[in-house]
Enzyme design. Structure first.
Site, PDB file in Angstrom:
ATOM      1  N   TYR A   1       0.835  -1.198   0.000  1.00  0.00           N
ATOM      2  CA  TYR A   1       0.000   0.000   0.000  1.00  0.00           C
ATOM      3  C   TYR A   1       0.867   1.244   0.000  1.00  0.00           C
ATOM      4  O   TYR A   1       2.080   1.179   0.222  1.00  0.00           O
ATOM      5  CB  TYR A   1      -0.961   0.002   1.195  1.00  0.00           C
ATOM      6  CG  TYR A   1      -0.323   0.304   2.543  1.00  0.00           C
ATOM      7  CD1 TYR A   1       0.509  -0.615   3.180  1.00  0.00           C
ATOM      8  CD2 TYR A   1      -0.544   1.523   3.171  1.00  0.00           C
ATOM      9  CE1 TYR A   1       1.080  -0.325   4.411  1.00  0.00           C
ATOM     10  CE2 TYR A   1       0.023   1.816   4.413  1.00  0.00           C
ATOM     11  CZ  TYR A   1       0.835   0.891   5.022  1.00  0.00           C
ATOM     12  OH  TYR A   1       1.408   1.177   6.235  1.00  0.00           O
TER      13      TYR A   1
ATOM     14  N   ARG B   1       8.415   4.457  -4.241  1.00  0.00           N
ATOM     15  CA  ARG B   1       8.426   3.416  -3.206  1.00  0.00           C
ATOM     16  C   ARG B   1       7.400   2.339  -3.505  1.00  0.00           C
ATOM     17  O   ARG B   1       7.654   1.148  -3.284  1.00  0.00           O
ATOM     18  CB  ARG B   1       8.185   4.031  -1.828  1.00  0.00           C
ATOM     19  CG  ARG B   1       8.401   3.026  -0.711  1.00  0.00           C
ATOM     20  CD  ARG B   1       8.309   3.648   0.648  1.00  0.00           C
ATOM     21  NE  ARG B   1       7.003   4.223   0.891  1.00  0.00           N
ATOM     22  CZ  ARG B   1       6.710   5.034   1.910  1.00  0.00           C
ATOM     23  NH1 ARG B   1       7.645   5.379   2.774  1.00  0.00           N
ATOM     24  NH2 ARG B   1       5.496   5.503   2.062  1.00  0.00           N
TER      25      ARG B   1
ATOM     26  N   ARG C   1      -7.291 -20.420  -2.538  1.00  0.00           N
ATOM     27  CA  ARG C   1      -6.287 -20.284  -1.487  1.00  0.00           C
ATOM     28  C   ARG C   1      -5.168 -21.317  -1.606  1.00  0.00           C
ATOM     29  O   ARG C   1      -5.408 -22.521  -1.528  1.00  0.00           O
ATOM     30  CB  ARG C   1      -6.935 -20.383  -0.102  1.00  0.00           C
ATOM     31  CG  ARG C   1      -5.956 -20.055   1.021  1.00  0.00           C
ATOM     32  CD  ARG C   1      -6.622 -20.031   2.387  1.00  0.00           C
ATOM     33  NE  ARG C   1      -5.651 -19.634   3.414  1.00  0.00           N
ATOM     34  CZ  ARG C   1      -4.790 -20.495   3.979  1.00  0.00           C
ATOM     35  NH1 ARG C   1      -4.803 -21.766   3.637  1.00  0.00           N
ATOM     36  NH2 ARG C   1      -3.924 -20.062   4.874  1.00  0.00           N
TER      37      ARG C   1
ATOM     38  N   HIS D   1      -0.724 -21.066  -0.703  1.00  0.00           N
ATOM     39  CA  HIS D   1       0.320 -20.102  -0.312  1.00  0.00           C
ATOM     40  C   HIS D   1       1.160 -19.643  -1.506  1.00  0.00           C
ATOM     41  O   HIS D   1       1.519 -18.481  -1.602  1.00  0.00           O
ATOM     42  CB  HIS D   1       1.234 -20.708   0.753  1.00  0.00           C
ATOM     43  CG  HIS D   1       0.581 -20.836   2.095  1.00  0.00           C
ATOM     44  ND1 HIS D   1      -0.491 -21.674   2.321  1.00  0.00           N
ATOM     45  CD2 HIS D   1       0.840 -20.237   3.275  1.00  0.00           C
ATOM     46  CE1 HIS D   1      -0.851 -21.579   3.584  1.00  0.00           C
ATOM     47  NE2 HIS D   1      -0.063 -20.715   4.190  1.00  0.00           N
TER      48      HIS D   1
ATOM     49  N   LYS E   1       6.532  -1.713   1.904  1.00  0.00           N
ATOM     50  CA  LYS E   1       5.313  -1.181   2.532  1.00  0.00           C
ATOM     51  C   LYS E   1       4.182  -2.187   2.332  1.00  0.00           C
ATOM     52  O   LYS E   1       3.256  -1.983   1.525  1.00  0.00           O
ATOM     53  CB  LYS E   1       4.967   0.201   1.978  1.00  0.00           C
ATOM     54  CG  LYS E   1       4.110   1.012   2.949  1.00  0.00           C
ATOM     55  CD  LYS E   1       4.133   2.476   2.619  1.00  0.00           C
ATOM     56  CE  LYS E   1       3.116   3.278   3.406  1.00  0.00           C
ATOM     57  NZ  LYS E   1       3.260   3.236   4.853  1.00  0.00           N
TER      58      LYS E   1
ATOM     59  N   GLU F   1      11.608   2.779  14.577  1.00  0.00           N
ATOM     60  CA  GLU F   1      10.666   3.764  14.010  1.00  0.00           C
ATOM     61  C   GLU F   1       9.338   3.595  14.717  1.00  0.00           C
ATOM     62  O   GLU F   1       9.201   2.762  15.615  1.00  0.00           O
ATOM     63  CB  GLU F   1      10.504   3.544  12.496  1.00  0.00           C
ATOM     64  CG  GLU F   1       9.904   2.197  12.145  1.00  0.00           C
ATOM     65  CD  GLU F   1       9.751   1.958  10.646  1.00  0.00           C
ATOM     66  OE1 GLU F   1       9.514   2.905   9.892  1.00  0.00           O
ATOM     67  OE2 GLU F   1       9.859   0.779  10.243  1.00  0.00           O
TER      68      GLU F   1
ATOM     69  N   LEU G   1      11.006   1.468   7.409  1.00  0.00           N
ATOM     70  CA  LEU G   1      10.437   1.978   6.164  1.00  0.00           C
ATOM     71  C   LEU G   1      11.176   3.264   5.784  1.00  0.00           C
ATOM     72  O   LEU G   1      11.439   4.107   6.635  1.00  0.00           O
ATOM     73  CB  LEU G   1       8.942   2.271   6.340  1.00  0.00           C
ATOM     74  CG  LEU G   1       8.249   2.638   5.037  1.00  0.00           C
ATOM     75  CD1 LEU G   1       8.036   1.394   4.171  1.00  0.00           C
ATOM     76  CD2 LEU G   1       6.921   3.322   5.285  1.00  0.00           C
TER      77      LEU G   1
HETATM   78  N1  PDD Z   1       2.612   5.074   7.389  1.00  0.00           N
HETATM   79  N2  PDD Z   1       7.205   4.003   9.152  1.00  0.00           N
HETATM   80  C1  PDD Z   1       6.111   3.238   9.043  1.00  0.00           C
HETATM   81  C2  PDD Z   1       6.115   1.891   9.679  1.00  0.00           C
HETATM   82  C3  PDD Z   1       4.978   3.715   8.344  1.00  0.00           C
HETATM   83  O1  PDD Z   1       3.897   2.937   8.228  1.00  0.00           O
HETATM   84  C4  PDD Z   1       5.012   5.019   7.776  1.00  0.00           C
HETATM   85  C5  PDD Z   1       3.842   5.586   7.023  1.00  0.00           C
HETATM   86  C6  PDD Z   1       6.176   5.781   7.929  1.00  0.00           C
HETATM   87  C7  PDD Z   1       6.312   7.158   7.326  1.00  0.00           C
HETATM   88  O2  PDD Z   1       6.416   7.065   5.931  1.00  0.00           O
HETATM   89  P1  PDD Z   1       5.926   8.239   4.978  1.00  0.00           P
HETATM   90  O3  PDD Z   1       6.636   9.456   5.408  1.00  0.00           O
HETATM   91  O4  PDD Z   1       6.345   7.793   3.629  1.00  0.00           O
HETATM   92  O5  PDD Z   1       4.445   8.361   5.124  1.00  0.00           O
HETATM   93  C8  PDD Z   1       7.259   5.234   8.602  1.00  0.00           C
HETATM   94  C9  PDD Z   1       1.409   5.439   6.658  1.00  0.00           C
HETATM   95  C10 PDD Z   1       1.095   6.898   6.717  1.00  0.00           C
HETATM   96  C11 PDD Z   1       0.266   4.551   7.123  1.00  0.00           C
HETATM   97  O6  PDD Z   1       0.543   3.396   7.377  1.00  0.00           O
HETATM   98  O7  PDD Z   1      -0.877   5.005   7.171  1.00  0.00           O
END
Ligand code: PDD
Length: 287
Positions: free
Chosen positions: A33, A52, A100, A102, A149, A182, A207
Site C-alpha cells: 500500500y 516506493r 487459497r 500459499h 510497505k 521507528e 520503512l
Molecule cells: N505510514 N514508518 C512506518 C512503519 C509507516 O507505516 C510510515 C507511514 C512511515 C512514514 O512514511 P511516509 O513518510 O512515507 O508516510 C514510517 C502510513 C502513513 C500509514 O501506514 O498510514
C-alpha cells in the site's frame, strides 16, 4: 456527502466497495500500500510515494497493474470525487484473487487495486502539533523486510493500540540493542543534547519514509546538521526535542515518552520550524 471508493477499475459507493473473499490481501496480507497526504487538493511528495510503491511491488514480484500516469489519475479522481482538499489518499495493490494456496497464483492473475480518500481536519492537527504528543515504546517484533510497505501490519496494529490505550499517539519500536527503529506508522527523530537532528539510517530495518526524505532535503537546504544514526530511548528522553514524520501526521512534535517528558516537556523551536518548512515545501511541490 457520500463517499466513493475505487475498486478494480470502477468508482463505487463506499458502502458497497468490496473485494473477493479469496483476495490474497485478505487471506495472506499478500499486497502493498501507499498513503499520500493531500494538501490543497494535490498529492504531497507524489513522485517519492510512486517510486516506493513500484519498489515494494518489485520486491514482492507483483506485476504493476497500471503505469504511473494511470495510477495518478485514479488517486486524483478518488480525491476529487470525495472532495478531499486536505486529507489522505490510500492505495492498496494485492496479488489478486485466486483459490487459497500459499504459492503464487497462475501468471496473469490480475492484481487487485483499491483506492480510498478521506478528509482530515488540518486545524485540529495544527492544534495538536502546537501542544505536542506522547509516544510509548514497545519491543521490535516485526519481520526483516520493513522496507517493503506491505499490508501485513499486525505488529504495527498491536503497537498502535497499546499506544492508544496509554493515551499516546504513537508507539516506537525498540530493537534488542535498545535502539529506536521507528514508529508504528511514522519515522522517529530527536534533536539531541548537542543540538544535532538525529534519525535512524535507512540501511536499518525500517520503512524509508517519504516525508523523512523530503524533510532531509529541506534541512540540507537550510544548512541544518543531521545525523542518520540511531538513538536509544534514554537519549530520546535526554534530547532537547523529538518528533515523528509520516504522510498522516506530516511532522508532529513529541513531548513525552512512556509518560516521561522529553527535554523541558514543551514543543521546541526546531520541531516547530521544521513542521512549517516541511508543509511549505510539500504544498509547493504537490502534484
Ligand atoms: N505510514 N514508518 C512506518 C512503519 C509507516 O507505516 C510510515 C507511514 C512511515 C512514514 O512514511 P511516509 O513518510 O512515507 O508516510 C514510517 C502510513 C502513513 C500509514 O501506514 O498510514
Amino acid at each position: 456527502m457520500s463517499r466513493i471508493a475505487y475498486v478494480n477499475g470502477r468508482f463505487v459507493p463506499h458502502g458497497q466497495a468490496a473485494v473477493h473473499v479469496e483476495d490474497r490481501g485478505y487471506q495472506f496480507a499478500d499486497g502493498v500500500y501507499e498513503v499520500w497526504a493531500v494538501l490543497g487538493g494535490r498529492l504531497a511528495d507524489a513522485a517519492g510515494h510512486f517510486e516506493r510503491l513500484e519498489r515494494s511491488l518489485t520486491e514482492l514480484l507483483i506485476v504493476p497493474p497500471m503505469g504511473r500516469p494511470s495510477l495518478e489519475v485514479v488517486l486524483k479522481e478518488t480525491a476529487r470525487r470525495n472532495r478531499v482538499r486536505e486529507g489522505l489518499v490510500y492505495l492498496q495493490i494485492t496479488r489478486g484473487v485466486a483459490p487459497r494456496d500459499h504459492a503464487f497464483p497462475r501468471p496473469g492473475t490480475p492484481p487487485s487495486v483499491v483506492c480510498t480518500a478521506h478528509s482530515l481536519d488540518r486545524a485540529a492537527s495544527d492544534a495538536r502539533a502546537e501542544r505536542g504528543a506522547a509516544v510509548i515504546t514497545v519491543p521490535e517484533t516485526r519481520w526483516s523486510r520493513c522496507d517493503i510497505k506491505s499490508v501485513a501490519l499486525l505488529p504495527n496494529v498491536l503497537a498502535k493500540q497499546q499506544a492508544r490505550a496509554a493515551g499516546a499517539v504513537e508507539a516506537w519500536f525498540v530493537d534488542d540493542l535498545g535502539l529506536v527503529t521507528e514508529g508504528a506508522s511514522s519515522n522517529a527523530w530527536i534533536i539531541d543534547k548537542q543540538g544535532r537532528v538525529r534519525t535512524r539510517d535507512t540501511q536499518a530495518n525500517i520503512l524509508r519514509g517519504i516525508t523523512r526524505k523530503t524533510l532531509l532535503s529541506v534541512m540540507a537546504r537550510e544548512g541544518l546538521k543531521v545525523e542518520e544514526r540511531p538513538f536509544t530511548v534514554e537519549e530520546a528522553l535526554e534530547a532537547r526535542e523529538a518528533f515523528i514524520t509520516g504522510a498522516g501526521t506530516l511532522l508532529l512534535p513529541i513531548v513525552s515518552i512512556n509518560g516521561k517528558q522529553v527535554g523541558d516537556g514543551a514543543v521546541g523551536p526546531v520541531a516547530k520550524r521544521l513542521r512549517r518548512l516541511y508543509i511549505e515545501e510539500a504544498r509547493r511541490t504537490a502534484l
